[in-house]
Enzyme design. Structure first.
Site, PDB file in Angstrom:
ATOM      1  N   ASP A   1       0.750  -1.292  -0.044  1.00 48.11           N
ATOM      2  CA  ASP A   1      -0.054  -0.041  -0.201  1.00 48.11           C
ATOM      3  C   ASP A   1       0.719   1.349  -0.084  1.00 48.11           C
ATOM      4  OD1 ASP A   1      -2.037  -1.657   0.258  1.00 48.11           O
ATOM      5  OD2 ASP A   1      -2.410  -1.464   2.175  1.00 48.11           O
ATOM      6  N   ALA A   2       0.368   2.479  -0.650  1.00 45.54           N
ATOM      7  CA  ALA A   2       0.953   3.638  -0.564  1.00 45.54           C
ATOM      8  C   ALA A   2       1.726   3.993   0.685  1.00 45.54           C
ATOM      9  CB  ALA A   2       0.239   4.686  -1.170  1.00 45.54           C
TER      10      ALA A   2
END
Length: 294
Positions: free
Chosen positions: A129-130
């Site tokens: 995930d970012a």
């Protein structure tokens, strides 16, 4: 010119999914006449029955322009690389994010990425995930890409994360086994229609209002660790999307989820060598951990 046998569905959606490009890019290609269905131009909304031959002009596929700050490479040979993704960096272009992703940065560094991943996801075997920092493996050639995909599919790649969660779990070791499904933009436990997912956790340290966990996901679903920990009442601190925001996260200085990919281990699919790489906590999470201890 690329050709493929179509699945059933709307033309723009099938082109985007098959080539690994955005739906907007697929629509532009269709509208410019660079996509043919059985030799004929069709509208972007054309419904495919499945089995048609779709041809796409290579020039219609969005090219990735290399750029962005370099990222640390912790292990590399001609076939693959293990990189340390900084928090805030998206793994590959998607949605509105079409610059500064990990893919852009690796290409700018001269790292070859396997075309088999797709036009917008070359070399990307798995994602973070970012907001998650830490280790991620990418493939440099198609044979390695396929082999690594198979290793991930049968859970032969060992992945370890560190997570700081709210509260104090009852047990020192536990497994969250709960199927996950998508509801709108969010992922939720869905015991009726969800896909099987399991997360193993071990307590590393306990603090007055938080607990440091070592996490080993047994499956690789989207947002799996975040959703599973939230589901048992111990969301990851700093994760506002799944209940980990609030005053206690702010008191620790957290502006993103305290989730870090700290170790990855696997057998090299070409050489047979066992690769094991570890990555310490980045500064923001190390500072938050010191505050939690204090």
């Amino acid at each position: 010119m690329r050709t493929f046998e179509a699945a059933a569905g709307r033309l723009d959606a099938i082109v985007a999914a098959t080539l690994g490009v955005t739906r907007v890019a697929a629509q532009r290609a269709i509208e410019s006449g660079r996509v043919l269905v059985d030799g004929e131009r069709r509208a972007k909304s054309f419904r495919l029955n499945g089995g048609e031959t779709v041809a796409v002009d290579d020039a219609a596929v969005d090219a990735i322009e290399p750029g962005g700050e370099p990222v640390p490479i912790r292990w590399r040979d001609a076939h693959l690389a293990v990189v340390a993704k900084p928090a805030g960096v998206v793994t590959h272009p998607a949605g509105a994010r079409h610059e500064g992703t990990l893919v852009h940065r690796l290409l700018a560094m001269g790292v070859p990425l396997a075309p088999a991943g797709g036009a917008l996801r070359p070399g990307i075997v798995h994602r973070l995930d970012a907001g998650t920092s830490g280790l991620l493996v990418v493939a440099c050639d198609d044979a390695t890409f396929t082999a690594l995909q198979a290793s991930f599919r049968v859970h032969e790649v060992e992945r370890t994360y560190l997570a700081l969660v709210r509260g104090t779990p009852e047990h020192d070791r536990f497994v969250v086994d709960a199927p996950l499904g998508r509801r709108g933009a969010a992922i939720r436990v869905d015991r009726a229609r969800g896909r099987a997912a399991a997360t193993e956790a071990t307590v590393i340290d306990r603090f007055p209002r938080a607990t440091l966990l070592e996490i080993r996901p047994r499956t690789g679903r989207t947002h799996q660790i975040r959703v599973h920990l939230a589901a048992i009442g111990h969301p990851i601190l700093g994760d506002g999307r799944y209940g980990g925001g609030g005053d206690d996260a702010r008191a620790l200085g957290l502006t993103r989820p305290f989730l870090h990919s700290s170790r990855i281990a696997f057998v090299h699919p070409v050489t047979g060598e066992r690769i094991e790489v570890e990555e310490p906590l980045p500064g923001d999470l190390a500072d938050a951990l010191r505050r939690a201890r204090g």
